[in-house]
Design a protein around this motif. Structure first.
Motif, PDB file in Angstrom:
ATOM      1  N   TYR A   1       5.115  -1.338  -7.357  1.00  0.00           N
ATOM      2  CA  TYR A   1       3.831  -1.601  -6.504  1.00  0.00           C
ATOM      3  C   TYR A   1       3.322  -3.126  -6.896  1.00  0.00           C
ATOM      4  CZ  TYR A   1       1.519   1.006  -9.928  1.00  0.00           C
ATOM      5  OH  TYR A   1       1.061   1.534 -11.125  1.00  0.00           O
TER       6      TYR A   1
ATOM      7  N   LEU B   1       2.147   1.650  -3.557  1.00  0.00           N
ATOM      8  CA  LEU B   1       1.185   2.033  -4.490  1.00  0.00           C
ATOM      9  C   LEU B   1       0.773   3.538  -4.135  1.00  0.00           C
ATOM     10  CD1 LEU B   1      -1.047   1.186  -6.612  1.00  0.00           C
ATOM     11  CD2 LEU B   1      -2.668   0.792  -4.505  1.00  0.00           C
ATOM     12  N   ALA B   2       0.841   3.987  -2.915  1.00  0.00           N
ATOM     13  CA  ALA B   2       0.581   5.310  -2.684  1.00  0.00           C
ATOM     14  C   ALA B   2       1.823   6.413  -3.085  1.00  0.00           C
ATOM     15  CB  ALA B   2       0.277   5.696  -1.326  1.00  0.00           C
ATOM     16  N   GLN B   3       2.867   5.763  -3.183  1.00  0.00           N
ATOM     17  CA  GLN B   3       3.995   6.753  -3.686  1.00  0.00           C
ATOM     18  C   GLN B   3       4.341   6.525  -5.185  1.00  0.00           C
ATOM     19  OE1 GLN B   3       7.025   5.064  -1.263  1.00  0.00           O
ATOM     20  NE2 GLN B   3       6.606   5.986   0.550  1.00  0.00           N
TER      21      GLN B   3
ATOM     22  N   MET C   1       0.738  -1.237   0.030  1.00  0.00           N
ATOM     23  CA  MET C   1      -0.184   0.015  -0.063  1.00  0.00           C
ATOM     24  C   MET C   1       0.792   1.230   0.037  1.00  0.00           C
ATOM     25  SD  MET C   1      -3.142  -1.198  -0.492  1.00  0.00           S
ATOM     26  CE  MET C   1      -2.216  -2.486  -1.341  1.00  0.00           C
ATOM     27  N   ARG C   2       1.990   1.324   0.806  1.00  0.00           N
ATOM     28  CA  ARG C   2       2.875   2.389   0.732  1.00  0.00           C
ATOM     29  C   ARG C   2       3.463   2.449  -0.730  1.00  0.00           C
ATOM     30  NH1 ARG C   2       6.781   0.764   4.124  1.00  0.00           N
ATOM     31  NH2 ARG C   2       5.243   0.518   5.802  1.00  0.00           N
TER      32      ARG C   2
END
Length: 166
Positions: A131, A116-118, A113-114
Motif C-alpha cells: 500500500y 490499505l484496507a486489506q 485505499m483498497r
C-alpha cells in the motif's frame, strides 16, 4: 506565484527522488556480490528493488513533464506556425493529458485505499507492504495533474509556442 510553487515542488521532489536510483543500484550490487561472490543470495532484494524502482518511476512523471522530457511526436506540429503549434499543444492536453491524469488520480486512489484496507503485501519471500507504493501512485498522479495545469496556464499566457527542438 502558483506556477512557481507547482514547478518548485515538482523540481524539489524530482531531485530528491532521483537519489533513489543510487539506493536501488547499491542494493542490486549488494545482491550480485552476495549471490556470486559469497554464494549467499538474499531473499529481500528483489522485492525491495522492484518497489523502489516503481516508486522512482512513478514519482518522476511530473518532474519529466516540467522539463519537457516526455516522448513527443512533433513530425507535423513543427511545421505549424507558433500560434497553431501552441493551440495544438493545448488541445492535446485537454483531449489526452487531462482525461488520463484524472483517471490515473481517481483509479489510483481507489486502488490505494483498497490495498490499505486489506493490508496488502507482496507475495515474495519477504512480505513487504504494497500500500505505500500504491499510495505513492495517488501522489504521483496529483503532482502530474498539477504540473499539467501549470503547463497549460503557461501556454495560455505565452505569446508564442515554446520550442521543443532541444
Amino acid at each position: 506565484m502558483v506556477l512557481r510553487l507547482i514547478d518548485s515542488t515538482n523540481e524539489w521532489i524530482g531531485r530528491l527522488i532521483s537519489f533513489i536510483a543510487i539506493i536501488f543500484s547499491t542494493i542490486i550490487i549488494y545482491e550480485v556480490f552476495m549471490r556470486y561472490v559469497m554464494n549467499q543470495p538474499t531473499r529481500w532484494t528483489f522485492d525491495v528493488t522492484k518497489q523502489l524502482y516503481g516508486f522512482y518511476f512513478l514519482m518522476l512523471g511530473a518532474y519529466a513533464l516540467k522539463h519537457q522530457a516526455h516522448v513527443r511526436v512533433d513530425l507535423l506540429i513543427n511545421r505549424f506556425s507558433p500560434t497553431v503549434r501552441k493551440w495544438t499543444e493545448i488541445a492535446g492536453y485537454l483531449i489526452f493529458f487531462f482525461p488520463f491524469a484524472w483517471v490515473f488520480l481517481t483509479r489510483s486512489y481507489d486502488f490505494a485505499m483498497r490495498s490499505l484496507a486489506q493490508g496488502e503485501t507482496t507475495y515474495g519471500a519477504v512480505q513487504l507492504p504494497v500500500y505505500p507504493l500504491k499510495m505513492s501512485m495517488v501522489l504521483a498522479a496529483a503532482l502530474l495533474l498539477l504540473q499539467g495545469i501549470a503547463e497549460v496556464v503557461r501556454l495560455l499566457i505565452q505569446k508564442e509556442a515554446p520550442r521543443h527542438d532541444a
